[in-house]
Design an enzyme around this catalytic site. Structure first.
Site, short mmCIF file in Angstrom:
data_model
loop_
_atom_site.label_atom_id
_atom_site.label_comp_id
_atom_site.label_asym_id
_atom_site.label_seq_id
_atom_site.Cartn_x
_atom_site.Cartn_y
_atom_site.Cartn_z
N ARG A 29 142.61 -44.06 -5.47
CA ARG A 29 141.54 -44.14 -4.46
C ARG A 29 142.01 -44.98 -3.27
O ARG A 29 141.28 -45.80 -2.74
CB ARG A 29 140.25 -44.74 -5.03
CG ARG A 29 139.64 -43.94 -6.17
CD ARG A 29 138.17 -44.35 -6.39
NE ARG A 29 137.70 -43.90 -7.70
CZ ARG A 29 137.43 -44.70 -8.71
NH1 ARG A 29 137.59 -46.01 -8.57
NH2 ARG A 29 137.01 -44.21 -9.84
N ARG A 33 136.13 -46.03 -0.02
CA ARG A 33 134.97 -46.66 0.61
C ARG A 33 135.15 -48.15 0.88
O ARG A 33 134.32 -48.76 1.53
CB ARG A 33 133.74 -46.44 -0.27
CG ARG A 33 133.27 -44.98 -0.26
CD ARG A 33 132.13 -44.77 -1.22
NE ARG A 33 132.59 -44.77 -2.61
CZ ARG A 33 131.78 -44.71 -3.65
NH1 ARG A 33 130.47 -44.69 -3.49
NH2 ARG A 33 132.28 -44.71 -4.87
N ARG A 42 133.85 -40.79 7.39
CA ARG A 42 133.03 -39.95 6.51
C ARG A 42 131.67 -39.69 7.13
O ARG A 42 131.15 -38.57 7.05
CB ARG A 42 132.88 -40.60 5.14
CG ARG A 42 131.94 -39.79 4.25
CD ARG A 42 131.92 -40.24 2.82
NE ARG A 42 130.86 -39.56 2.09
CZ ARG A 42 130.67 -39.67 0.78
NH1 ARG A 42 131.48 -40.42 0.07
NH2 ARG A 42 129.68 -39.03 0.19
N ASP A 79 139.58 -34.24 -3.83
CA ASP A 79 138.77 -34.57 -5.00
C ASP A 79 139.29 -33.79 -6.19
O ASP A 79 139.83 -32.69 -6.03
CB ASP A 79 137.30 -34.22 -4.75
CG ASP A 79 136.39 -34.81 -5.82
OD1 ASP A 79 136.06 -36.01 -5.73
OD2 ASP A 79 136.02 -34.07 -6.76
N TYR A 156 133.13 -32.25 -16.46
CA TYR A 156 132.15 -32.08 -15.39
C TYR A 156 131.55 -30.68 -15.40
O TYR A 156 130.36 -30.51 -15.11
CB TYR A 156 132.82 -32.35 -14.04
CG TYR A 156 133.19 -33.79 -13.83
CD1 TYR A 156 132.26 -34.72 -13.37
CD2 TYR A 156 134.48 -34.25 -14.12
CE1 TYR A 156 132.60 -36.05 -13.18
CE2 TYR A 156 134.83 -35.58 -13.94
CZ TYR A 156 133.89 -36.48 -13.48
OH TYR A 156 134.22 -37.79 -13.30
#
Length: 368
Positions: A29, A33, A42, A79, A156
């Site tokens: 990552r 963020r 973003r 992703d 997922y």
């Protein structure tokens, strides 16, 4: 594509267990963020997936961490769920809840209706991002491509999003194992095609993220997770642009299976912070490079504590080649960039002593 000489190949040399002047570093990552410039970009893009699908913006945020920190590799901004999204499951992101799918895969009939996407056609935006990033890097550092493992993607797809107990997934595994194997085989084919397309587009190393493999029992991990990662590794392009393309396998909470993972054919094994590097090196360090494994929460501590833990991790690995420094999982969105700088400063100051005289005796570290 035209090959540009690499100005910094520490990362690739470490994965090949060759001598380096200091321990190379990148972070999972890496563009995330925790960076205010990322949050601004973003917001401008409109949504996370809009950011991923715009190759110019994906390139920009991939490079943002390298403008702040002296990292030794860039990693594609994307992703892990792009493959199931391309299969028509309808990926979306719910604020505060993470990724979700509009369709789930829970029955043999659901599995039979699936087909592996064509990476070049259905995920062309990822390949455009890879080629754009590679061009903009201009040999500054290597570019890492990645995918989720088949098991992690399946979690997922079956659960419809994140899960704490994987109830639907494990019910499917035990009730209809043939359907689960069929699903995982489709995903293994898709991941192989996807990573090879990234390599052709310019990725110089690839990592397979098995984020949820650690949720399995040992027999189930070997049968339903590692088996399919081995299948992927055996099908990957391993030479491109005149260089070897190394592969890293990372199973979170997979320390008990290191010997099995090291035999899967990859060049390196990623470790989370629950596995001690010295133990991992004694068990498998003669076979593969090791990547890891600072607890990401250390980066919330004061600089002196960060420095002490960096020193401990370096000491745990010891002298000699074959170590890529990384967090034991992804960097937290709440980490302050100043603490990342403190981490980088400590690593750059402390790590050279572990790489002195490597050219004279490469194998000292593995003779421990």
């Amino acid at each position: 594509m035209t090959t540009t000489p690499l100005h910094n190949d520490r990362f690739l040399r470490a994965l090949a267990r060759q001598p380096v002047d200091r321990t190379p570093v990148w972070m999972m990552r890496q563009a995330g963020r925790y960076l205010p410039e990322y949050r601004e970009r973003r917001a401008h893009a409109g949504s996370f997936m809009d950011l991923c699908r715009n190759h110019d913006l994906a390139c920009e945020v991939t490079l943002q961490p390298l403008e702040r920190f002296p990292l030794d590799a860039a990693i594609l901004f994307s992703d892990i769920l792009t493959i199931p999204d391309a299969m028509g499951l309808g990926l979306y992101f719910e604020t505060g809840e993470g990724p979700k799918f509009r369709k789930t895969v829970r029955t043999p009939q659901d599995v039979a209706a699936l087909a592996a996407p064509d990476a070049e056609r259905d995920l062309d935006y990822v390949m455009r991002a890879v080629s754009t990033i590679r061009r903009e890097l201009n040999g500054r550092v290597p570019l890492i491509g990645f995918s989720g493992s088949p098991w992690t993607l399946a979690t997922y797809m079956v659960e419809g999003g994140s899960s704490k107990d994987f109830r639907h997934l494990k019910t499917m595994l035990y009730d209809t194992p043939d359907a689960m194997h069929q699903l995982l085989d489709i995903l293994a084919q898709a991941v192989t095609d996807y990573l090879n397309a990234q390599i052709r587009a310019g990725a110089q190393a690839v990592q397979i993220f098995d984020t949820w493999g650690g949720s399995l029992s040992t027999p189930a991990y070997l049968e339903f997770s590692l088996r399919y990662m081995e299948q992927i590794v055996s099908g990957l392009i391993r030479e491109h642009d005149g260089r070897r393309v190394p592969v890293i396998l990372f199973t979170k909470n997979g320390g008990q299976w290191l010997e099995h993972i090291a035999c899967a054919g990859a060049d390196a094994v990623g470790l989370d912070w629950t596995t001690e590097l010295s133990d991992a090196r004694a068990r498998i360090g003669h076979k593969v490079a090791l990547q890891g494994n600072l607890d990401p929460n250390v980066l919330f501590a004061r600089p002196s504590a960060i420095r002490a833990e960096v020193a401990r991790v370096l000491e745990s690995y010891g002298a000699g080649p074959g170590h890529v420094f990384n967090l034991g999982h992804g960097i937290s969105q709440f980490t302050h960039p100043n603490n990342v700088s403190a981490f980088m400063d400590a690593l750059h100051e402390l790590s050279p002593q572990y790489h002195q005289n490597q050219h004279q005796n490469q194998n000292d570290g593995d003779a421990r």
